[in-house]
Design a protein around this motif. Structure first.
Motif, PDB file in Angstrom:
ATOM      1  N   ILE A   4       0.847  -1.189   0.000  1.00 45.75           N
ATOM      2  CA  ILE A   4       0.000   0.000   0.000  1.00 45.75           C
ATOM      3  C   ILE A   4       0.887   1.246   0.000  1.00 45.75           C
ATOM      4  O   ILE A   4       1.933   1.282   0.659  1.00 45.75           O
ATOM      5  CB  ILE A   4      -0.932  -0.019   1.223  1.00 45.75           C
ATOM      6  CG1 ILE A   4      -1.792  -1.280   1.181  1.00 45.75           C
ATOM      7  CG2 ILE A   4      -1.777   1.231   1.295  1.00 45.75           C
ATOM      8  CD1 ILE A   4      -2.585  -1.541   2.427  1.00 45.75           C
ATOM      9  N   LYS A   5       0.459   2.250  -0.749  1.00 46.69           N
ATOM     10  CA  LYS A   5       1.256   3.458  -0.921  1.00 46.69           C
ATOM     11  C   LYS A   5       1.536   4.145   0.416  1.00 46.69           C
ATOM     12  O   LYS A   5       2.671   4.562   0.689  1.00 46.69           O
ATOM     13  CB  LYS A   5       0.546   4.418  -1.867  1.00 46.69           C
ATOM     14  CG  LYS A   5       1.348   5.636  -2.223  1.00 46.69           C
ATOM     15  CD  LYS A   5       0.632   6.502  -3.239  1.00 46.69           C
ATOM     16  CE  LYS A   5       1.460   7.709  -3.581  1.00 46.69           C
ATOM     17  NZ  LYS A   5       0.772   8.585  -4.543  1.00 46.69           N
ATOM     18  N   SER A   6       0.531   4.259   1.276  1.00 50.04           N
ATOM     19  CA  SER A   6       0.718   4.926   2.567  1.00 50.04           C
ATOM     20  C   SER A   6       1.670   4.131   3.466  1.00 50.04           C
ATOM     21  O   SER A   6       2.446   4.702   4.235  1.00 50.04           O
ATOM     22  CB  SER A   6      -0.619   5.127   3.270  1.00 50.04           C
ATOM     23  OG  SER A   6      -1.221   3.879   3.560  1.00 50.04           O
ATOM     24  N   SER A   7       1.629   2.822   3.337  1.00 47.72           N
ATOM     25  CA  SER A   7       2.519   1.975   4.116  1.00 47.72           C
ATOM     26  C   SER A   7       3.970   2.133   3.662  1.00 47.72           C
ATOM     27  O   SER A   7       4.897   2.164   4.472  1.00 47.72           O
ATOM     28  CB  SER A   7       2.078   0.522   3.988  1.00 47.72           C
ATOM     29  OG  SER A   7       2.903  -0.315   4.746  1.00 47.72           O
ATOM     30  N   LYS A   8       4.162   2.262   2.342  1.00 54.51           N
ATOM     31  CA  LYS A   8       5.507   2.506   1.813  1.00 54.51           C
ATOM     32  C   LYS A   8       6.042   3.843   2.299  1.00 54.51           C
ATOM     33  O   LYS A   8       7.198   3.958   2.715  1.00 54.51           O
ATOM     34  CB  LYS A   8       5.487   2.484   0.283  1.00 54.51           C
ATOM     35  CG  LYS A   8       5.240   1.141  -0.326  1.00 54.51           C
ATOM     36  CD  LYS A   8       5.183   1.230  -1.834  1.00 54.51           C
ATOM     37  CE  LYS A   8       4.814  -0.106  -2.459  1.00 54.51           C
ATOM     38  NZ  LYS A   8       4.688  -0.022  -3.915  1.00 54.51           N
ATOM     39  N   LYS A   9       5.183   4.851   2.261  1.00 52.35           N
ATOM     40  CA  LYS A   9       5.573   6.189   2.715  1.00 52.35           C
ATOM     41  C   LYS A   9       5.925   6.167   4.195  1.00 52.35           C
ATOM     42  O   LYS A   9       6.917   6.759   4.620  1.00 52.35           O
ATOM     43  CB  LYS A   9       4.438   7.175   2.448  1.00 52.35           C
ATOM     44  CG  LYS A   9       4.757   8.598   2.860  1.00 52.35           C
ATOM     45  CD  LYS A   9       3.592   9.527   2.569  1.00 52.35           C
ATOM     46  CE  LYS A   9       3.885  10.911   3.085  1.00 52.35           C
ATOM     47  NZ  LYS A   9       2.760  11.829   2.888  1.00 52.35           N
ATOM     48  N   ASN A  10       5.113   5.468   4.975  1.00 54.43           N
ATOM     49  CA  ASN A  10       5.367   5.369   6.412  1.00 54.43           C
ATOM     50  C   ASN A  10       6.702   4.682   6.683  1.00 54.43           C
ATOM     51  O   ASN A  10       7.446   5.083   7.584  1.00 54.43           O
ATOM     52  CB  ASN A  10       4.222   4.612   7.081  1.00 54.43           C
ATOM     53  CG  ASN A  10       4.313   4.644   8.584  1.00 54.43           C
ATOM     54  OD1 ASN A  10       4.929   5.533   9.150  1.00 54.43           O
ATOM     55  ND2 ASN A  10       3.696   3.678   9.221  1.00 54.43           N
TER      56      ASN A  10
END
Length: 93
Positions: A4-10
């Motif tokens: 997930i994009k937000s998980s990668k960013k986190n």
């Protein structure tokens, strides 16, 4: 690996925070070493100079939760007691 994009960013953000916190901890350790060096050399003026710089950094990073507040207090307390002993020795001699 995160999908997930937000998980990668986190994940990226946490790595960056970890690097910054490690850098800040290293700076604190360097100042503590300098203070201890001048304490061992019985150089009161330089010890108190570096202690003041170390104290402000430790307080700032304790508020930002880079290090624990009790650890910051322990650093300051132990080093200040040793510096005070140097001053007492100077006065007695």
């Amino acid at each position: 690996m995160a999908n997930i994009k937000s998980s990668k960013k986190n994940s990226i953000q946490s790595e960056n925070k970890k690097k910054n916190n490690n850098r800040k901890k290293s700076i604190i350790k360097t100042y503590v070493k300098k203070v201890r060096l001048f304490i061992s050399l019985n150089n009161f003026t330089k010890a108190i100079f570096f202690f003041k710089k170390m104290q402000s950094l430790v307080d700032k990073y304790a508020v930002k939760k880079v290090i624990h507040k009790n650890k910051a207090a322990r650093y300051k307390s132990n080093l200040y007691m040793k510096i005070k002993n140097i001053k007492i020795k100077e006065l007695n001699n």
